[in-house]
Enzyme design. Structure first.
Site, mmCIF file in Angstrom:
data_model
loop_
_atom_site.group_PDB
_atom_site.id
_atom_site.type_symbol
_atom_site.label_atom_id
_atom_site.label_comp_id
_atom_site.label_asym_id
_atom_site.label_seq_id
_atom_site.Cartn_x
_atom_site.Cartn_y
_atom_site.Cartn_z
ATOM 1 N N ARG A 1 0.068 8.161 8.731
ATOM 2 C CA ARG A 1 -0.003 6.694 8.867
ATOM 3 C C ARG A 1 1.130 6.126 9.723
ATOM 4 N NH1 ARG A 1 -2.963 3.418 5.080
ATOM 5 N NH2 ARG A 1 -4.675 4.690 4.318
ATOM 6 N N ARG B 1 1.252 -0.782 9.544
ATOM 7 C CA ARG B 1 1.794 -2.124 9.333
ATOM 8 C C ARG B 1 3.299 -2.214 9.204
ATOM 9 N NH1 ARG B 1 -2.569 -2.949 4.776
ATOM 10 N NH2 ARG B 1 -1.689 -0.883 4.475
ATOM 11 N N ARG C 1 -2.553 -6.568 15.397
ATOM 12 C CA ARG C 1 -3.476 -6.928 14.307
ATOM 13 C C ARG C 1 -3.633 -8.440 14.120
ATOM 14 N NH1 ARG C 1 -6.084 -6.736 11.390
ATOM 15 N NH2 ARG C 1 -5.743 -5.900 9.313
ATOM 16 N N ASP D 1 -9.866 5.728 11.189
ATOM 17 C CA ASP D 1 -9.832 5.750 9.728
ATOM 18 C C ASP D 1 -10.795 6.809 9.225
ATOM 19 O OD1 ASP D 1 -8.560 4.041 7.450
ATOM 20 O OD2 ASP D 1 -10.548 4.618 6.779
ATOM 21 N N TYR E 1 -15.283 7.565 -1.685
ATOM 22 C CA TYR E 1 -15.481 6.204 -1.153
ATOM 23 C C TYR E 1 -16.955 5.868 -1.038
ATOM 24 C CZ TYR E 1 -10.525 5.830 -0.152
ATOM 25 O OH TYR E 1 -9.168 5.763 -0.285
HETATM 26 O O1 CP3 Z 1 -1.984 8.312 10.419
HETATM 27 C C1 CP3 Z 1 -2.214 7.462 11.281
HETATM 28 O O2 CP3 Z 1 -1.345 6.695 11.753
HETATM 29 C C2 CP3 Z 1 -3.628 7.351 11.853
HETATM 30 C C3 CP3 Z 1 -4.425 6.343 11.274
HETATM 31 C C4 CP3 Z 1 -4.959 6.448 9.857
HETATM 32 C C5 CP3 Z 1 -5.305 5.291 9.104
HETATM 33 N N1 CP3 Z 1 -5.901 5.708 7.957
HETATM 34 C C6 CP3 Z 1 -5.089 3.923 9.544
HETATM 35 C C7 CP3 Z 1 -5.205 2.831 8.561
HETATM 36 C C8 CP3 Z 1 -5.296 7.563 9.082
HETATM 37 C C9 CP3 Z 1 -5.069 9.041 9.366
HETATM 38 C C10 CP3 Z 1 -5.899 7.072 7.886
HETATM 39 C C11 CP3 Z 1 -6.434 7.953 6.849
HETATM 40 C C12 CP3 Z 1 -6.943 7.344 5.623
HETATM 41 N N2 CP3 Z 1 -7.655 6.182 5.486
HETATM 42 C C13 CP3 Z 1 -6.872 7.959 4.348
HETATM 43 C C14 CP3 Z 1 -6.284 9.314 4.052
HETATM 44 C C15 CP3 Z 1 -4.808 9.292 4.012
HETATM 45 C C16 CP3 Z 1 -4.232 8.502 2.893
HETATM 46 O O3 CP3 Z 1 -3.455 7.580 3.196
HETATM 47 O O4 CP3 Z 1 -4.502 8.816 1.749
HETATM 48 C C17 CP3 Z 1 -7.500 7.115 3.439
HETATM 49 C C18 CP3 Z 1 -7.661 7.359 1.946
HETATM 50 C C19 CP3 Z 1 -8.005 5.999 4.156
HETATM 51 C C20 CP3 Z 1 -8.811 4.872 3.648
HETATM 52 C C21 CP3 Z 1 -8.107 3.612 3.816
HETATM 53 N N3 CP3 Z 1 -7.972 2.960 5.025
HETATM 54 C C22 CP3 Z 1 -7.479 2.839 2.820
HETATM 55 C C23 CP3 Z 1 -7.390 3.228 1.353
HETATM 56 C C24 CP3 Z 1 -6.974 1.707 3.452
HETATM 57 C C25 CP3 Z 1 -6.372 0.517 2.777
HETATM 58 C C26 CP3 Z 1 -5.066 0.826 2.197
HETATM 59 C C27 CP3 Z 1 -4.016 0.415 3.150
HETATM 60 O O5 CP3 Z 1 -3.070 1.182 3.360
HETATM 61 O O6 CP3 Z 1 -4.165 -0.709 3.647
HETATM 62 C C28 CP3 Z 1 -7.250 1.807 4.838
HETATM 63 C C29 CP3 Z 1 -6.854 0.884 5.920
HETATM 64 C C30 CP3 Z 1 -5.972 1.453 6.976
HETATM 65 N N4 CP3 Z 1 -6.178 2.648 7.616
HETATM 66 C C31 CP3 Z 1 -4.834 0.825 7.534
HETATM 67 C C32 CP3 Z 1 -4.353 1.686 8.527
HETATM 68 C C33 CP3 Z 1 -3.183 1.442 9.453
HETATM 69 C C34 CP3 Z 1 -4.298 -0.544 7.190
HETATM 70 C C35 CP3 Z 1 -5.249 -1.531 7.788
HETATM 71 C C36 CP3 Z 1 -4.606 -2.742 8.394
HETATM 72 O O7 CP3 Z 1 -4.082 -2.679 9.510
HETATM 73 O O8 CP3 Z 1 -4.679 -3.799 7.749
#
Ligand code: CP3
Length: 357
Positions: free
Chosen positions: A32, A36, A45, A81, A157
């Site tokens: 990640r 943010r 964003r 994602d 999910y």
């Molecule tokens: O690693 C990276 O920088 C690449 C991008 C990436 C995102 N999500 C961007 C993201 C990767 C590899 C993921 C994987 C992901 N997404 C997982 C597995 C890894 C983990 O963290 O457990 C999971 C379970 C998700 C599903 C997901 N996407 C959730 C649960 C959420 C909301 C929770 C949160 O942190 O906000 C997201 C949204 C998300 N995916 C964001 C980002 C940067 C935040 C969205 C935003 O910008 O508002």
């Protein structure tokens, strides 16, 4: 197993670590890492919704590159994602401030059979295109990482619709209709294989499978359901591109996780990496494993925890990372300190962990 001291580019470092080689300077990145905690990400964003960023190659490439430019990480994970394939398989997907939501979840055999196998070069063409754009920016000496969810985590999910405590709905599906649930996992695997192959064809140096929720399963259910579908993906990728398999809270599963076929296991901070290496032997590299919450601590604590992780495997088959994604409110300078500390050369005294040989 060779010891390397000549200077290597970031991609060499990364691939050698995946292959289990001993390095005096380890590759470091953060799950990640585009997100943010970075003001530059928040600025994008403000004008673009999350899924819009994922689906617009220029924006996805720009955001992927931010941690590379700002923090000097050793690998660029493509911004996307794990839920993108769920949408491409036909499910509605919303990603709002409250986290992901799939308003029409998979609850029956009919729902499973409706899930489409998609063409990643058409239906998710933005992703290979974003990879190609990142590669054009960074050149061939920086590893770009592709990724997907592991089948069980995506199924959570797809069936729950959103993250809930306890996973009652997905587990009750598994218990009541094991054959249909297996079909769901198999269908996800079948869709994920070409999706990852398209990322590799676009230039991904390695791919990571995220199995964030596998720790919810008992060993028996993990082996019966989650593991075979993960093995199906990894074995279909053919072995020339390294596969990193991330699992969380999976202490009770690790010997089974190691049978998935991945080159690298990415583990969280609950795992003693040195003990795991002794158990699994040298043929599986490890990634991790600093607690992302440590980056809220004082600088000396960040340095100490990072150095401890850095020296845990004596530099052998090790990619330094956090044990889970970087947290939203992490101070950028603390992320920077983690990267800088992780990139330091391993001192001679830091090497005795190689005694597993
Ligand atoms: O690693 C990276 O920088 C690449 C991008 C990436 C995102 N999500 C961007 C993201 C990767 C590899 C993921 C994987 C992901 N997404 C997982 C597995 C890894 C983990 O963290 O457990 C999971 C379970 C998700 C599903 C997901 N996407 C959730 C649960 C959420 C909301 C929770 C949160 O942190 O906000 C997201 C949204 C998300 N995916 C964001 C980002 C940067 C935040 C969205 C935003 O910008 O508002």
């Amino acid at each position: 197993m060779t010891t390397t001291s000549a200077p290597l580019n970031r991609k060499d470092l990364f691939l050698r670590a995946c292959r289990g080689e001993t390095l005096s300077r380890l590759p470091v990145w953060m799950m990640r890492q585009a997100g943010r905690y970075l003001p530059e990400y928040r600025a994008i964003r403000r004008n673009h919704a999350f899924l819009e960023v994922c689906k617009t190659p220029d924006l996805a490439a720009e955001v992927s590159l931010q941690p590379f430019r700002l923090l000097g990480v050793d690998a660029v994970i493509i911004f996307s994602d794990i839920l993108i394939p769920a949408e491409a398989m036909g499910l509605k997907l919303e990603l709002g401030d409250a986290g992901p939501n799939l308003p029409e979840p998979v609850r029956s055999k009919g729902d499973v059979q409706k899930l489409k196998l998609f063409d990643p070069e058409i239906d998710t063409a933005f992703l290979p295109e974003a990879i190609r754009r990142v590669l054009r920016e960074v050149g061939p000496e920086v590893p770009v990482l592709g990724f997907a969810a592991a089948p069980w985590t995506l199924a959570c999910y797809m069936v729950e619709g959103r993250t809930r405590e306890g996973f009652a709905t997905v587990k009750s599906f598994l218990l009541h209709e094991p054959a249909t649930f297996r079909e769901l996992l198999h269908r996800i695997a079948e869709a994920t294989i070409p999706y990852l192959k398209a990322q590799i064809a676009a230039g991904a140096a390695a791919v990571q499978l995220f199995d964030t929720w596998c720790g919810e399963l008992s060993l028996g259910d993990y082996q019966e359901f989650a593991l075979p579908a993960t093995q199906e993906i990894i074995s279909s990728l053919g072995g020339s591109t390294p596969v990193i398999y991330y699992t969380k809270a999976s202490h009770h599963l690790l010997p089974a996780v190691a049978r998935a076929g991945a080159n690298v296991l990415s583990v969280d901070w609950r795992v003693d990496m040195h003990a795991l290496r002794l158990k699994l032997g040298p043929h599986i590299a490890l990634q991790g494993n600093v607690d992302p919450a440590v980056l809220f601590g004082p600088p000396e604590e960040i340095r100490r925890a990072t150095q401890e992780a850095l020296s845990a495997l004596g530099g052998t088959g090790h990619i330094v990372n956090l044990g889970h994604g970087i947290l939203q409110h992490t101070p950028v300078e603390n992320a920077q300190l983690f990267i800088e500390t992780g990139q330091q050369s391993l001192s001679q005294e830091a090497k005795p962990a190689a005694n597993w040989r």
